[in-house]
Motif scaffolding. Structure first.
Motif, mmCIF file in Angstrom:
data_model
loop_
_atom_site.group_PDB
_atom_site.id
_atom_site.type_symbol
_atom_site.label_atom_id
_atom_site.label_comp_id
_atom_site.label_asym_id
_atom_site.label_seq_id
_atom_site.Cartn_x
_atom_site.Cartn_y
_atom_site.Cartn_z
ATOM 1 N N LYS A 117 1.046 -1.232 -0.049
ATOM 2 C CA LYS A 117 -0.286 0.013 0.011
ATOM 3 C C LYS A 117 0.694 1.286 -0.650
ATOM 4 O O LYS A 117 0.673 2.152 -0.685
ATOM 5 N N GLY A 363 -2.529 3.458 -8.950
ATOM 6 C CA GLY A 363 -1.781 4.143 -7.986
ATOM 7 C C GLY A 363 -0.823 3.146 -7.925
ATOM 8 O O GLY A 363 0.133 2.770 -8.917
ATOM 9 N N PHE A 395 -5.754 7.253 -9.248
ATOM 10 C CA PHE A 395 -6.077 7.063 -7.969
ATOM 11 C C PHE A 395 -5.955 8.696 -7.113
ATOM 12 O O PHE A 395 -4.530 10.108 -7.357
ATOM 13 N N ALA A 414 0.558 9.282 -1.494
ATOM 14 C CA ALA A 414 -0.849 8.205 -2.182
ATOM 15 C C ALA A 414 -1.598 8.889 -3.554
ATOM 16 O O ALA A 414 -1.489 8.101 -4.084
#
Length: 503
Positions: A117, A363, A395, A414
């Motif tokens: 992640k 992402g 994203f 992110a």
């Protein structure tokens, strides 16, 4: 090629127990359940250090695989020893185990990039691959030597690691010749934004250091590794992709672009010497080749390594000229092996400068890829297509609602659009303002996406306009190694900018 290989996952390669030696040094990976392993005298308490990228590798007892004990996965491979050039003292490489925390697992090979992640952990890659981080002092030194502001890719850390960068800068300061080598594996009609990174940076290096550039089009690689691609089609794509590369603005008097199938007569004598220094086991361990792979795949890495040496370009490069290779970090295993071969042959080791990946639109868990069109922004896209992809697929690190966004702000690490702006927006002050406002909640995701659309659309439009001037005659000129202008631009000495010094 420098942009990577595409091949099916590798299958196990067996080694005899006698080939396994306890490591001289320890690092990172513990083998689990050593008391249950058929080879406790080799593996009890042993810790293995990562060296190279490979496929499934295990130890065979003659009866069964220790797969349960070594937790076989195709991921970053490890070898007995520590991460150095070449395949290590023994040449043996073993597969890594599965991390306890699956969310932190990352796979970085020439064929595949996947991360948890948090995205790719580049500090971890530096440790695993054994390269060095680029320091602010090195960036300052480049500015002093060239008399130019560092490219934004350097000053913002997109190019973040290296091997022997100081050796290249030392050579330049002494007036010694060096050249830049990069390349492209032609597998698609168009380049995407990720493909443009090494070429834009190479163009800056050519201008800043006034050096020659060689660009390899690995049509042979793509023919060998892509089952559905014919040889003539691979050659055609190489010619077409060369148009995009030339449109970046390379100096024709200092740039040679070649398809391997055209230039193989000159490459082959160099490739032969490289091939003789690399064993089949080293090739299997480093690149994951198996018994079902065609033999062309095994031979290809030496072809890609050959342009690292000035011997491959006797018509216009001085013997012994050093080489600098800008590349994405996933290509490091190719040139780690190459540097090991150079040491054996007493040839100058190529220096490497590594780039981070351009994240996919979806992402930062993987990179932008031509094999998945949904992840990429192409240099042939219209402005409408670019903006639609950004608005619908990029994203966001922002909150679910505008109210929550204004309250909590955005996660810049992110947010794909902000990460793209860090790469493509030239103005440092504007980038800082956007980052501060977006993180504080004073700017919404839609505003950031609109600004990115403006920046990318302008970049692509400029590229498309430049490409219209690259006809067949222009491509053929860049692909002609016998041009007088190439020989006349032979960089025998280097003159530093007036008043500039690395001191």
């Amino acid at each position: 090629m420098v942009t990577g290989l595409e091949t099916p996952p590798a299958r196990p390669v067996t080694f005899s127990p006698q080939s396994v030696q306890p490591p001289a040094k320890v690092d990172i990976l513990s083998v689990r359940h050593p008391t249950r392993c058929p080879f406790p005298r080799f593996f009890s308490g042993v810790r293995l250090g990562p060296v190279a990228i490979g496929g499934f590798v295990g130890i065979s007892t003659g009866r069964r695989w220790c797969r349960r004990h070594l937790h076989m996965r195709q991921r970053i491979g490890v070898a007995v020893g520590t991460p150095k050039d070449g395949a290590g003292a023994s040449g043996e490489q073993f597969d890594g185990g599965i991390p306890e925390n699956q969310e932190d697992e990352q796979v970085v090979t020439p064929w595949k990039v996947e991360a948890g992640k948090g995205g790719v952990d580049y500090n971890k890659l530096i440790d695993q691959f054994g390269c060095q981080a680029i320091t602010p002092e090195q960036v300052d030194r480049i500015q002093r030597l060239t008399g130019r502001p560092p490219h934004r890719f350097l000053r913002r850390g997109l190019f973040f690691a290296h091997r022997d960068l100081d050796a290249i800068l030392d050579a330049y300061e002494k007036g010694e010749a060096f050249y830049v080598y990069t390349g492209r594996g032609p597998s698609s009609e168009s380049l995407h934004l990720g493909h443009m990174v090494p070429f834009l940076f190479t163009k800056w290096l050519q201008d800043a250091f006034d050096v020659q550039v060689v660009i390899e089009m690995t049509d042979d690689e793509k023919f060998l590794f892509k089952d559905q691609l014919g040889l003539e089609e691979a050659r055609r794509l190489g010619f077409e992709n060369a148009r995009d590369i030339i449109a970046v603005g390379f100096d024709p008097a200092k740039t040679f672009i070649f398809r391997d199938t055209d230039y193989i007569r000159e490459l082959y004598p160099v490739a032969l010497q490289i091939q003789k220094c690399v064993t089949l086991r080293q090739a299997q361990n480093t690149f994951g080749f198996t018994g079902s792979d065609n033999i062309g795949k095994v031979a290809f890495p030496a072809i890609q390594a050959s342009p690292s040496f000035a011997l491959a370009f006797p018509r216009f490069l001085p013997p012994g000229a050093r080489c600098l290779i800008p590349q994405a970090i996933d290509q490091d295993p190719y040139f780690r092996v190459t540097r090991g071969v150079a040491q054996k042959l007493s040839w100058p080791k190529p220096a490497l400068i590594h780039a981070k990946f351009l994240p996919a639109l979806q992402g930062n868990q993987t990179k932008m890829s031509a094999s998945d069109e949904s992840t990429a922004l192409y240099m042939t896209d219209t402005e409408k297509q670019l903006r639609n992809k950004i608005n619908k697929r990029a994203f966001s690190g922002g909150a679910a609602t505008a109210e929550e966004q204004r309250l909590r702000g955005a996660d810049l690490s992110a947010d794909v659009c902000y990460q793209y702006l860090k790469i493509w927006l030239e103005d440092d002050e504007e980038l800082a303002r956007i980052g501060e406002a977006y993180a504080a909640g004073d700017m919404l995701t839609g505003e950031v996406k609109k600004r990115l659309g403006d920046v990318v659309a302008a970049l692509v439009h400029e590229h498309q306009a430049a490409r219209t001037h690259v006809d067949d005659a222009v491509v053929e000129r860049f692909m002609d190694p016998s041009r007088v202008e190439l020989a006349n631009s032979d960089q025998m000495t280097t003159t530093l900018p007036t008043g500039k010094s690395s001191a």
